[in-house]
Scaffold this motif. Structure first.
Motif, PDB file in Angstrom:
ATOM      1  N   LEU A   1      -2.085 -38.203  66.235  1.00 52.01           N
ATOM      2  CA  LEU A   1      -0.709 -37.968  66.693  1.00 52.01           C
ATOM      3  C   LEU A   1       0.216 -39.069  66.173  1.00 52.01           C
ATOM      4  CD1 LEU A   1      -1.457 -36.705  70.301  1.00 52.01           C
ATOM      5  CD2 LEU A   1      -0.500 -35.351  68.431  1.00 52.01           C
ATOM      6  N   GLY A   2      -0.289 -40.312  66.111  1.00 51.16           N
ATOM      7  CA  GLY A   2       0.509 -41.406  65.558  1.00 51.16           C
ATOM      8  C   GLY A   2       0.777 -41.185  64.081  1.00 51.16           C
ATOM      9  N   ARG A   3      -0.179 -40.610  63.405  1.00 45.22           N
ATOM     10  CA  ARG A   3      -0.038 -40.292  61.982  1.00 45.22           C
ATOM     11  C   ARG A   3       1.029 -39.220  61.780  1.00 45.22           C
ATOM     12  NH1 ARG A   3      -2.405 -37.646  57.709  1.00 45.22           N
ATOM     13  NH2 ARG A   3      -3.503 -39.007  56.260  1.00 45.22           N
ATOM     14  N   ALA A   4       1.092 -38.316  62.748  1.00 47.69           N
ATOM     15  CA  ALA A   4       1.986 -37.163  62.608  1.00 47.69           C
ATOM     16  C   ALA A   4       3.382 -37.448  63.163  1.00 47.69           C
ATOM     17  CB  ALA A   4       1.381 -35.952  63.312  1.00 47.69           C
TER      18      ALA A   4
ATOM     19  N   LEU B   1       9.190 -41.487  55.599  1.00 47.80           N
ATOM     20  CA  LEU B   1       9.112 -42.950  55.727  1.00 47.80           C
ATOM     21  C   LEU B   1      10.134 -43.469  56.721  1.00 47.80           C
ATOM     22  CD1 LEU B   1       8.493 -44.370  52.133  1.00 47.80           C
ATOM     23  CD2 LEU B   1       6.901 -44.182  54.042  1.00 47.80           C
ATOM     24  N   GLY B   2      11.343 -42.919  56.649  1.00 52.80           N
ATOM     25  CA  GLY B   2      12.399 -43.355  57.567  1.00 52.80           C
ATOM     26  C   GLY B   2      11.990 -43.139  59.019  1.00 52.80           C
ATOM     27  N   ARG B   3      11.353 -42.015  59.295  1.00 55.58           N
ATOM     28  CA  ARG B   3      10.948 -41.695  60.676  1.00 55.58           C
ATOM     29  C   ARG B   3       9.869 -42.677  61.157  1.00 55.58           C
ATOM     30  NH1 ARG B   3       7.120 -38.353  61.845  1.00 55.58           N
ATOM     31  NH2 ARG B   3       7.292 -37.136  59.933  1.00 55.58           N
ATOM     32  N   HIS B   4       8.854 -42.892  60.328  1.00 55.39           N
ATOM     33  CA  HIS B   4       7.805 -43.853  60.729  1.00 55.39           C
ATOM     34  C   HIS B   4       8.405 -45.244  60.901  1.00 55.39           C
ATOM     35  CE1 HIS B   4       4.004 -41.610  60.668  1.00 55.39           C
ATOM     36  NE2 HIS B   4       4.561 -40.862  59.747  1.00 55.39           N
ATOM     37  N   TYR B   5       9.336 -45.596  60.011  1.00 56.58           N
ATOM     38  CA  TYR B   5       9.973 -46.922  60.074  1.00 56.58           C
ATOM     39  C   TYR B   5      10.699 -47.084  61.412  1.00 56.58           C
ATOM     40  CZ  TYR B   5      12.750 -50.887  58.371  1.00 56.58           C
ATOM     41  OH  TYR B   5      13.323 -52.117  58.210  1.00 56.58           O
TER      42      TYR B   5
ATOM     43  N   ALA C   1      -0.410 -42.768  57.346  1.00 56.12           N
ATOM     44  CA  ALA C   1       0.544 -41.765  56.840  1.00 56.12           C
ATOM     45  C   ALA C   1       1.549 -42.407  55.887  1.00 56.12           C
ATOM     46  CB  ALA C   1       1.281 -41.116  58.016  1.00 56.12           C
ATOM     47  N   VAL C   2       2.010 -43.584  56.254  1.00 53.29           N
ATOM     48  CA  VAL C   2       3.026 -44.274  55.457  1.00 53.29           C
ATOM     49  C   VAL C   2       2.459 -44.667  54.088  1.00 53.29           C
ATOM     50  CG1 VAL C   2       4.225 -46.497  55.347  1.00 53.29           C
ATOM     51  CG2 VAL C   2       4.436 -45.078  57.379  1.00 53.29           C
ATOM     52  N   VAL C   3       1.257 -45.224  54.095  1.00 51.74           N
ATOM     53  CA  VAL C   3       0.652 -45.659  52.829  1.00 51.74           C
ATOM     54  C   VAL C   3       0.367 -44.449  51.945  1.00 51.74           C
ATOM     55  CG1 VAL C   3      -1.361 -46.787  51.790  1.00 51.74           C
ATOM     56  CG2 VAL C   3      -0.245 -47.804  53.795  1.00 51.74           C
ATOM     57  N   GLU C   4      -0.171 -43.392  52.551  1.00 52.51           N
ATOM     58  CA  GLU C   4      -0.449 -42.180  51.772  1.00 52.51           C
ATOM     59  C   GLU C   4       0.839 -41.652  51.131  1.00 52.51           C
ATOM     60  OE1 GLU C   4      -3.073 -39.210  53.702  1.00 52.51           O
ATOM     61  OE2 GLU C   4      -1.556 -37.762  53.061  1.00 52.51           O
ATOM     62  N   HIS C   5       1.898 -41.627  51.912  1.00 54.42           N
ATOM     63  CA  HIS C   5       3.173 -41.115  51.432  1.00 54.42           C
ATOM     64  C   HIS C   5       3.722 -41.982  50.290  1.00 54.42           C
ATOM     65  CE1 HIS C   5       6.574 -38.437  52.155  1.00 54.42           C
ATOM     66  NE2 HIS C   5       7.322 -39.452  51.735  1.00 54.42           N
ATOM     67  N   ALA C   6       3.692 -43.297  50.499  1.00 55.57           N
ATOM     68  CA  ALA C   6       4.253 -44.213  49.489  1.00 55.57           C
ATOM     69  C   ALA C   6       3.435 -44.148  48.200  1.00 55.57           C
ATOM     70  CB  ALA C   6       4.275 -45.634  50.043  1.00 55.57           C
TER      71      ALA C   6
ATOM     72  N   ALA D   1       6.239 -50.392  52.337  1.00 51.74           N
ATOM     73  CA  ALA D   1       6.159 -49.045  51.752  1.00 51.74           C
ATOM     74  C   ALA D   1       7.551 -48.538  51.394  1.00 51.74           C
ATOM     75  CB  ALA D   1       5.478 -48.084  52.736  1.00 51.74           C
ATOM     76  N   ALA D   2       8.510 -48.804  52.266  1.00 49.46           N
ATOM     77  CA  ALA D   2       9.882 -48.354  51.991  1.00 49.46           C
ATOM     78  C   ALA D   2      10.420 -49.067  50.752  1.00 49.46           C
ATOM     79  CB  ALA D   2      10.773 -48.627  53.201  1.00 49.46           C
ATOM     80  N   VAL D   3      10.179 -50.369  50.664  1.00 47.71           N
ATOM     81  CA  VAL D   3      10.672 -51.135  49.501  1.00 47.71           C
ATOM     82  C   VAL D   3      10.007 -50.623  48.226  1.00 47.71           C
ATOM     83  CG1 VAL D   3      10.700 -53.432  48.449  1.00 47.71           C
ATOM     84  CG2 VAL D   3      11.238 -53.171  50.877  1.00 47.71           C
ATOM     85  N   LEU D   4       8.718 -50.351  48.311  1.00 40.88           N
ATOM     86  CA  LEU D   4       7.979 -49.871  47.137  1.00 40.88           C
ATOM     87  C   LEU D   4       8.567 -48.568  46.596  1.00 40.88           C
ATOM     88  CD1 LEU D   4       5.434 -50.329  45.367  1.00 40.88           C
ATOM     89  CD2 LEU D   4       4.132 -49.084  47.073  1.00 40.88           C
ATOM     90  N   CYS D   5       9.081 -47.747  47.490  1.00 40.33           N
ATOM     91  CA  CYS D   5       9.635 -46.445  47.065  1.00 40.33           C
ATOM     92  C   CYS D   5      11.124 -46.547  46.702  1.00 40.33           C
ATOM     93  CB  CYS D   5       9.433 -45.403  48.160  1.00 40.33           C
ATOM     94  SG  CYS D   5       7.702 -45.054  48.457  1.00 40.33           S
ATOM     95  N   GLY D   6      11.709 -47.724  46.844  1.00 41.43           N
ATOM     96  CA  GLY D   6      13.114 -47.897  46.459  1.00 41.43           C
ATOM     97  C   GLY D   6      14.033 -47.038  47.302  1.00 41.43           C
ATOM     98  N   GLY D   7      15.023 -46.444  46.662  1.00 40.69           N
ATOM     99  CA  GLY D   7      15.997 -45.610  47.394  1.00 40.69           C
ATOM    100  C   GLY D   7      15.310 -44.504  48.165  1.00 40.69           C
ATOM    101  N   ALA D   8      14.259 -43.939  47.570  1.00 45.32           N
ATOM    102  CA  ALA D   8      13.547 -42.839  48.226  1.00 45.32           C
ATOM    103  C   ALA D   8      12.768 -43.321  49.450  1.00 45.32           C
ATOM    104  CB  ALA D   8      12.611 -42.163  47.237  1.00 45.32           C
ATOM    105  N   GLY D   9      12.606 -44.647  49.563  1.00 45.52           N
ATOM    106  CA  GLY D   9      11.935 -45.182  50.756  1.00 45.52           C
ATOM    107  C   GLY D   9      12.873 -45.256  51.941  1.00 45.52           C
ATOM    108  N   TYR D  10      14.147 -45.195  51.651  1.00 49.55           N
ATOM    109  CA  TYR D  10      15.140 -45.305  52.729  1.00 49.55           C
ATOM    110  C   TYR D  10      15.792 -43.964  53.020  1.00 49.55           C
ATOM    111  CZ  TYR D  10      18.806 -47.518  55.516  1.00 49.55           C
ATOM    112  OH  TYR D  10      19.625 -47.896  56.528  1.00 49.55           O
ATOM    113  N   ALA D  11      16.085 -43.239  51.955  1.00 46.22           N
ATOM    114  CA  ALA D  11      16.751 -41.936  52.112  1.00 46.22           C
ATOM    115  C   ALA D  11      16.057 -40.917  51.220  1.00 46.22           C
ATOM    116  CB  ALA D  11      18.225 -42.061  51.720  1.00 46.22           C
ATOM    117  N   ALA D  12      15.367 -39.959  51.832  1.00 41.74           N
ATOM    118  CA  ALA D  12      14.658 -38.922  51.074  1.00 41.74           C
ATOM    119  C   ALA D  12      14.747 -37.624  51.865  1.00 41.74           C
ATOM    120  CB  ALA D  12      13.202 -39.325  50.868  1.00 41.74           C
ATOM    121  N   PRO D  13      14.724 -36.479  51.171  1.00 40.51           N
ATOM    122  CA  PRO D  13      14.896 -35.206  51.890  1.00 40.51           C
ATOM    123  C   PRO D  13      13.880 -35.004  53.015  1.00 40.51           C
ATOM    124  CG  PRO D  13      14.955 -34.856  49.510  1.00 40.51           C
ATOM    125  CD  PRO D  13      14.596 -36.288  49.718  1.00 40.51           C
ATOM    126  N   ASP D  14      12.617 -35.453  52.820  1.00 46.42           N
ATOM    127  CA  ASP D  14      11.618 -35.207  53.875  1.00 46.42           C
ATOM    128  C   ASP D  14      11.761 -36.192  55.048  1.00 46.42           C
ATOM    129  OD1 ASP D  14      10.261 -37.623  53.156  1.00 46.42           O
ATOM    130  OD2 ASP D  14       9.210 -36.563  51.563  1.00 46.42           O
ATOM    131  N   GLY D  15      12.372 -37.340  54.819  1.00 42.40           N
ATOM    132  CA  GLY D  15      12.622 -38.301  55.909  1.00 42.40           C
ATOM    133  C   GLY D  15      11.379 -38.932  56.510  1.00 42.40           C
TER     134      GLY D  15
END
Ligand SMILES: Cc1cc2nc3c(=O)[nH]c(=O)nc-3n(C[C@H](O)[C@H](O)[C@H](O)COP(=O)(O)OP(=O)(O)OC[C@H]3O[C@@H](n4cnc5c(N)ncnc54)[C@H](O)[C@@H]3O)c2cc1C
Length: 376
Positions: A68-71, A344-348, A240-245, A328-342
């Motif tokens: 559930l924490g992953r989701a 990383l932002g949600r976990h952050y 989840a965050v690492v997998e996504h990044a 993870a957010a920094v590694l993904c750059g702009g997409a780590g902060y603002a992305a259509p799926d949201g």
């Protein structure tokens, strides 16, 4: 309710929660997900089979927290609280209360919330909410600052001081004397309500509606609060965050300069290293305990010095998660902060709550330090 199968629940959470979030606003109560988790038996995981629950092992319950924490953390908070309250009813309820509540709780027909904390409380001894008895009627008065799922719960266990005891009143939020405030503004942990709850001369039956009967003291149980589920939720979120990044970086690696590729490899290495250590800590927490053993950190430490207890694991894993979501957010750059799926932002946004809830990490650290120094 289907017969409870942890693997089916895992499959459901992995397949459906992400799909649900893609199609629904994050700040709406996920009634369909809660209903389906109930149907699959997840809300009865800590209820023994004789009362209609799944009787899952401690590891299986922890894995549910991880999934559930992953989701989605708010869903993990709702389910985790309910499961803890199932256990509290099992361990402290009268035979009548166990008979009345555990079946509906296991089926999700009665979802419970917990109204315990008051700003700056620290210890149950400091509770300001009061339960008194006036003849055959009990009266509850006080205010709880943050109650997860207050708006949608069927019952709220309100913890109050009553003379020398700390009692738990099974409150029906639909009856007069209970006010659930507006949803509190917050950066994350959306979807499940979080509100102040006020009890204003709420009347209850002191024999039937106090956990364990009038005067039954919960102080010890509250002080022994097991924080394993928060460590589990942190590891799930980090996974989840690492997998996504890593997925994002892999997909974009060929477009990068050789210099950027080198830097990204290094950062990816840091992420997976941190995650591996978090997982190892969590495994160490679960491994030595007999599956059904109630968790007693102090006793466990005495039996096996150096063994990780739930407070140590909670602090370590929830702090490591802060570093992981940021990296993870920094590694993904702009997409780590603002992305259509949201994602990383949600976990952050949700991650910070884990440092505070259960028991603040500083409080746990101070206790652990005190134990290490032999100063209480
Ligand atoms: C998203 C969310 C959901 C919640 N859901 C619920 C719920 O369902 N039911 C419920 O009852 N409560 C709930 N809470 C409340 C939560 O349990 C408390 O906010 C938490 O225990 C911290 O208590 P506090 O806010 O009073 O902080 P305080 O006790 O005031 O502590 C603030 C800070 O002071 C420092 N501090 C305080 N005491 C010590 C100490 N002894 N040693 C070292 N440092 C210390 C720490 O840095 C600590 O982080 C929720 C809170 C949040 C944010």
């Amino acid at each position: 309710m289907d017969s409870a199968d942890p693997e089916r629940v895992t499959r459901f959470v992995r397949q459906e929660v992400g799909r649900y979030l893609a199609g629904h606003p994050e700040d709406r109560y996920p009634a369909t997900l809660v209903g389906e988790l109930a149907r699959l038996g997840a809300l009865g995981a800590t209820v023994p089979a004789e009362f209609g629950g799944g009787g899952w092992s401690r590891r299986q319950v922890a894995v549910l927290g991880y999934e559930l924490g992953r989701a989605w953390q708010p869903l993990a908070g709702l389910v985790g609280t309910h499961l803890k309250l199932c256990r509290l009813v099992l361990e402290h309820g009268t035979p009548e209360q166990r008979g009345e509540w555990l079946g509906p709780m296991a089926r999700g027909a009665a979802v419970f919330a917990r109204a315990y904390h008051e700003q700056g409380l620290g210890d149950p001894a400091g509770l300001r909410t009061r339960a008194v008895r006036r003849g055959s009627v009990g009266v509850l008065s006080g205010r709880k600052n943050w109650v997860t799922n207050a708006r949608d719960a069927d019952r709220v266990l309100a913890v109050a001081r009553s003379g020398a005891s700390v009692v738990g009143v099974l409150v029906d939020p639909g009856r007069p004397g209970v006010t659930v405030g507006p949803d509190l503004p917050r950066p994350g942990m959306l979807g499940v309500s979080l509100a102040e709850v006020t009890f204003d001369d709420y009347e209850f039956d002191p024999e039937r509606e106090v956990l364990g009967g009038w005067g039954h003291d919960l102080t010890g149980a509250l002080r022994r609060h097991d924080v394993t589920s928060y460590a589990a939720r942190a590891v799930g979120s980090a996974d989840a965050v690492v997998e996504h990044a890593l997925g994002f970086v892999r997909a974009t690696l060929s477009e990068r300069t050789p210099e950027a590729r080198g830097a990204v490899r290094l950062r990816a290495g840091e992420l997976v290293t941190r995650l591996a250590v978090m997982r190892a800590v969590w495994e160490a927490l679960l491994e030595p305990a007999a599956p059904e053993a109630p968790f007693e950190p102090a006793a466990a430490a005495a039996e096996a010095p150096g063994r990780i207890d739930s407070a140590t694991a909670k602090v370590f894993c929830t702090e490591a998660l802060q570093e992981i979501v940021r990296a993870a957010a920094v590694l993904c750059g702009g997409a780590g902060y603002a992305a259509p799926d949201g994602v990383l932002g949600r976990h952050y946004r949700d991650a910070l709550a884990l440092v505070i809830v259960g028991a603040p990490n500083d409080v746990l650290l101070s206790r652990l330090g005190g134990q290490a120094l032999g100063v209480g």
